[in-house]
Design an enzyme around this catalytic site. Structure first.
Site, short mmCIF file in Angstrom:
data_model
loop_
_atom_site.label_atom_id
_atom_site.label_comp_id
_atom_site.label_asym_id
_atom_site.label_seq_id
_atom_site.Cartn_x
_atom_site.Cartn_y
_atom_site.Cartn_z
CE1 TYR A 80 -4.24 -2.17 5.29
CE2 TYR A 80 -3.30 -0.03 4.70
CZ TYR A 80 -3.91 -1.23 4.33
OH TYR A 80 -4.19 -1.47 3.00
CB SER A 131 -0.84 0.00 1.29
OG SER A 131 -1.47 1.25 1.49
P1 NAD Z 1 -11.55 -6.15 0.14
O1 NAD Z 1 -11.93 -6.11 1.56
O2 NAD Z 1 -12.55 -5.83 -0.92
O3 NAD Z 1 -10.86 -7.56 -0.21
C1 NAD Z 1 -9.99 -8.22 0.67
C2 NAD Z 1 -10.27 -9.71 0.59
O4 NAD Z 1 -9.37 -10.39 1.49
C3 NAD Z 1 -11.70 -10.05 1.02
O5 NAD Z 1 -12.33 -10.82 0.01
C4 NAD Z 1 -11.50 -10.85 2.31
O6 NAD Z 1 -12.47 -11.87 2.50
C5 NAD Z 1 -10.11 -11.43 2.10
N1 NAD Z 1 -9.50 -11.84 3.37
C6 NAD Z 1 -9.47 -11.14 4.55
N2 NAD Z 1 -8.86 -11.86 5.50
C7 NAD Z 1 -8.48 -13.04 4.92
C8 NAD Z 1 -7.82 -14.21 5.38
N3 NAD Z 1 -7.41 -14.33 6.67
N4 NAD Z 1 -7.60 -15.22 4.51
C9 NAD Z 1 -8.01 -15.14 3.23
N5 NAD Z 1 -8.66 -14.06 2.73
C10 NAD Z 1 -8.90 -13.03 3.57
O7 NAD Z 1 -10.32 -5.17 0.00
P2 NAD Z 1 -9.44 -4.65 -1.21
O8 NAD Z 1 -9.50 -3.18 -1.13
O9 NAD Z 1 -9.70 -5.35 -2.49
O10 NAD Z 1 -8.02 -5.07 -0.62
C11 NAD Z 1 -7.14 -5.97 -1.23
C12 NAD Z 1 -5.74 -5.64 -0.76
O11 NAD Z 1 -5.40 -4.32 -1.18
C13 NAD Z 1 -5.53 -5.66 0.76
O12 NAD Z 1 -4.28 -6.26 1.05
C14 NAD Z 1 -5.50 -4.19 1.14
O13 NAD Z 1 -4.79 -3.96 2.31
C15 NAD Z 1 -4.86 -3.60 -0.08
N6 NAD Z 1 -5.11 -2.17 -0.30
C16 NAD Z 1 -6.36 -1.69 -0.52
C17 NAD Z 1 -6.53 -0.32 -0.73
C18 NAD Z 1 -7.90 0.28 -0.97
O14 NAD Z 1 -8.02 1.53 -0.96
N7 NAD Z 1 -8.93 -0.49 -1.21
C19 NAD Z 1 -5.42 0.53 -0.73
C20 NAD Z 1 -4.16 0.00 -0.53
C21 NAD Z 1 -3.99 -1.37 -0.32
#
Ligand code: NAD
Length: 253
Positions: free
Chosen positions: A157, A144
């Protein structure tokens, strides 16, 4: 230049939603067989259905990335379904709304570190031997922009995503000669459920989120998916140990 992939099989964790689902769809659109994995079975089966409806090949394997036995079983299922693993996108992650550092709890710390750091470490631990045995592969971990600098009120985080970059760089150097490339993608704010949970309740927060990016908007999941595919494709053969910000210019300020 179009992206070419000499590998055939991709694995996406956190593939039931958001960035993971978009990336699973993008891999499948390139003709790769995709293992979609997540804790959430319903969302994972939906991703698989969307891939199949578009003419692609995919299978869902439920896995909690914090449990080594489940991660090991996920990789065994990947090999039994498709025979190999060429690309892994270790993307499962959580973000728990936190206050300032001194207001955080031990339970929050353990939960965030468990999924975001231990989960990525366990996945790589079991993916790398498969890739070494077949002569190479490419891994992309989701960090991130919070892993590149300060993230006020998200210190745990932020620490977890800095750790993802540390794991990425160390693994990249350790396995570079063995043709396993390891990179990280660093999104800024992307329009996913994670974003909506954090920002939607407060329209001012959403406006602030858009304004954080010099491009004047938050990102789209497809824009992260295309960065992940680039890091995996044959044209990125000289790129390893890199943390690629995909952030609408946010870290350039
Ligand atoms: P999201 O919540 O839509 O998807 C995350 C997925 O991870 C979910 O489907 C959830 O069920 C799964 N998950 C959570 N815990 C788990 C576990 N213990 N085992 C297996 N699966 C698990 O979120 P997203 O925004 O698509 O996030 C995806 C990645 O991107 C994450 O690592 C997040 O930290 C990172 N991220 C997101 C953003 C943002 O703005 N959305 C920004 C920077 C980084």
């Amino acid at each position: 230049m179009s992206m070419t992939f000499s590998g055939q099989v991709a694995l996406v964790t956190g593939g039931s939603a958001g960035i993971g689902r978009a990336t699973a769809l993008a891999f499948a659109a390139e003709g790769l067989k995709v293992v979609v994995s997540d804790l959430d079975g319903e969302g994972g089966e939906t991703t698989v259905r969307l891939i199949r409806e578009a003419g692609g090949e995919a299978t869902f394997v439920r896995c909690d990335v914090t449990r080594e036995a489940e991660v090991k079983a996920l990789l065994e299922r990947t090999v039994s379904a498709y025979g190999r693993l060429d690309y892994a996108f270790n993307n499962a992650g959580i973000e728990i709304e936190q206050g300032k550092l001194a207001d955080g709890s031990e339970a929050e710390f353990d939960a965030i570190m468990g999924v975001n750091v231990k989960g990525v470490w366990l996945c790589m631990k079991h993916q790398i031997p498969l890739m070494l045995a077949q002569g190479g592969g490419a891994i992309v971990n989701t960090a991130s922009v919070a892993g590149l600098g300060a993230a006020p009120k998200m210190s745990i985080y932020s620490a977890s995503k800095h750790a993802v970059i540390g794991l990425t760089k160390s693994a990249a150097v350790e396995y570079a000669r063995k043709k396993v490339r390891v990179n990280a993608v660093c999104p800024a704010v992307i329009d996913t459920d994670m974003f909506r949970r954090a920002y939607e309740a407060d329209p001012k927060k959403a406006e602030f989120a858009a304004a954080m990016h010099p491009v004047g908007r938050i990102g789209r999941v497809e824009e992260i998916a295309s960065a992940v595919l680039y890091l995996c494709c044959d044209g990125a053969g000289f790129t390893t140990g890199h943390a690629l910000a995909v952030d609408g210019g946010a870290t350039a300020i």
